[in-house]
Design an enzyme around this catalytic site. Structure first.
Site, mmCIF file in Angstrom:
data_model
loop_
_atom_site.group_PDB
_atom_site.id
_atom_site.type_symbol
_atom_site.label_atom_id
_atom_site.label_comp_id
_atom_site.label_asym_id
_atom_site.label_seq_id
_atom_site.Cartn_x
_atom_site.Cartn_y
_atom_site.Cartn_z
ATOM 1 N N ASP A 80 0.806 -1.230 0.000
ATOM 2 C CA ASP A 80 0.000 0.000 0.000
ATOM 3 C C ASP A 80 0.840 1.281 0.000
ATOM 4 O O ASP A 80 2.002 1.295 0.391
ATOM 5 C CB ASP A 80 -0.964 0.012 1.192
ATOM 6 C CG ASP A 80 -0.236 -0.102 2.542
ATOM 7 O OD1 ASP A 80 0.730 -0.880 2.642
ATOM 8 O OD2 ASP A 80 -0.635 0.608 3.481
ATOM 9 N N GLU A 137 -0.632 -1.675 5.354
ATOM 10 C CA GLU A 137 0.374 -1.569 6.417
ATOM 11 C C GLU A 137 0.284 -0.202 7.081
ATOM 12 O O GLU A 137 0.460 -0.066 8.272
ATOM 13 C CB GLU A 137 1.782 -1.796 5.851
ATOM 14 C CG GLU A 137 2.855 -2.032 6.919
ATOM 15 C CD GLU A 137 3.202 -0.793 7.725
ATOM 16 O OE1 GLU A 137 3.333 -0.899 8.959
ATOM 17 O OE2 GLU A 137 3.314 0.298 7.138
HETATM 18 ZN ZN LIG Z 1 5.273 3.946 6.167
HETATM 19 ZN ZN LIG Z 2 6.589 1.236 5.293
#
Ligand SMILES: [Zn+2]
Ligand SMILES: [Zn+2]
Length: 387
Positions: A80, A137
């Protein structure tokens, strides 16, 4: 052993993939196109099993080695991007304003794809390698969701390894430490409910701004007076919203921020003291309060044995002198922590050279690091699986 020859040969192709992903950033769980690109590549490489939709949009590819059965180890990348508008000026810069790969997850994904291609070609190992591509994340906890979806059991993963680029660390260098390497990232929101009124008659009000100001200053005492000075804690107030006019004391004030810690004991202490301080101050002044304390990503904790493996392999690739095995922990967070809580493993930093920092709009992943990253993944997998 320096960079693997085959990894160096893959450099140009993987750079193309990296820039393709970089141009098309996607946020959090909405990484459908990136996940589709990953799944398509894995299919092209002849990866034995490809499962999509783990942790909503995560992808796992299973590469089988020589012989039947055997152990399985997991290698993980994140897919991401971040909600920033890129100013790098690179020809492959983001084509979408307000989204960019400012944390290098484009590079992590491309390097792990490169390793998957190599490992599917050579299969110079016994057992299986699970290549894990996770969404979300940067908030959202995609790694947590993949674990909750039963990924470890489903693929029989026994060890997990993660890698993140680090600006400021020279290309070809690695850095890691055993134990806590990144912080738990908890968040709090405090809503003070006072009683508004005329600014010229403060005695008829319960002023949430005056109370809030004391909360902000007293929260500093958690770090300076409650936690052992030899242990780490950050309590940062990052928002304070209240009021709308020069002559009105408002009803409410909202204070928010983050607490960063490197172990559970300090984490619990910080939460307890924050609540005691806020409740005590608010009660002393006759207001009411809502405290929302959200336990976010846990501490990223590197297991000692697996950190040893990571240090040894990184040393083979980079030369032992270019591996810092005792980097200071960082107070940022990482949701690979959930995978490390589920299975033993280690999270390592790979040098991104002298580039803009992570989460900076001028940042770009350094493609020169690709052959080093692929070499690390390949040798780690081969060595852990007894090639
Ligand atoms: Zn980051
Ligand atoms: Zn990262």
């Amino acid at each position: 052993m320096p960079i693997l020859n085959r990894a160096a040969e893959l450099q140009d192709e993987v750079t193309e993939w990296r820039r393709h992903i970089h141009e098309r950033p996607e946020l959090l769980f909405a990484v459908e196109n990136t996940a589709a690109f990953v799944a398509e590549k894995l299919k092209e490489f002849g990866v034995d099993e490809i499962v999509t939709g783990i942790g909503r949009t995560g992808v796992v590819g299973l590469i089988k080695g020589q012989g039947e059965g055997g152990r399985t180890i997991g290698l993980r990348a994140d897919m991401d991007a971040l909600p920033l508008t890129e100013i790098s000026g690179k020809p492959w810069a983001s084509t979408t304003p307000g989204k960019m790969h400012a944390c290098g997850h484009d590079g992590h994904t491309a390097m792990l794809l490169g390793a998957a291609k190599y490992l599917a070609e050579t299969r110079n190992f016994n057992g299986n390698i699970a290549v894990i591509f996770q969404p979300a994340e940067e908030g959202g906890g995609g790694g947590n969701l993949m674990v909750k979806d039963g990924m470890m059991e489903r693929f029989g993963i026994e060890e997990v390894y993660g890698m993140h680029n680090l600006p400021g660390l020279p290309v070809g260098h690695f850095a890691i430490r055993s134990g806590a390497i990144m912080a738990a990232t908890d968040e709090f929101t405090i809503t003070i409910k006072g009683r508004g009124g005329h600014a010229a008659q403060p005695h008829r009000t319960i002023d949430p701004i005056a109370i809030g100001a004391q909360i902000v200053s007293n929260l500093q005492l958690v770090a300076s007076r409650n936690v052992d000075p030899l242990r780490s804690v950050v309590v940062s107030v990052t928002k304070f919203n209240a009021g709308f006019a020069h002559n009105v004391i408002p009803n409410d004030a909202t204070i928010a921020g983050t607490v960063r810690t490197l172990d559970e004991e300090v984490r619990n202490l910080a939460e307890t003291r924050l609540k005691q301080i806020v409740n005590g101050l608010v009660a002393a002044h006759g207001a009411e309060v809502d405290i929302d304390f959200n336990r976010n990503y846990p501490v990223t904790f590197n297991h000692a044995t697996e950190t040893g493996h990571a240090v040894r392999i990184a040393g083979e690739i980079a030369g032992a002198g270019n591996v810092n095995a005792e980097i200071d922990p960082m107070m940022g967070g990482e949701d690979f922590s959930y995978m490390l809580n589920a299975r033993p493993g280690a999270f390592i930093f790979i040098g991104n050279g002298d580039t803009a920092g992570l989460h900076n709009p001028a940042y770009d992943f350094n493609d020169e690091t690709i052959a080093h990253g692929i070499s690390y993944w390949v040798r780690l997998a081969e060595q852990r699986l007894g090639a």
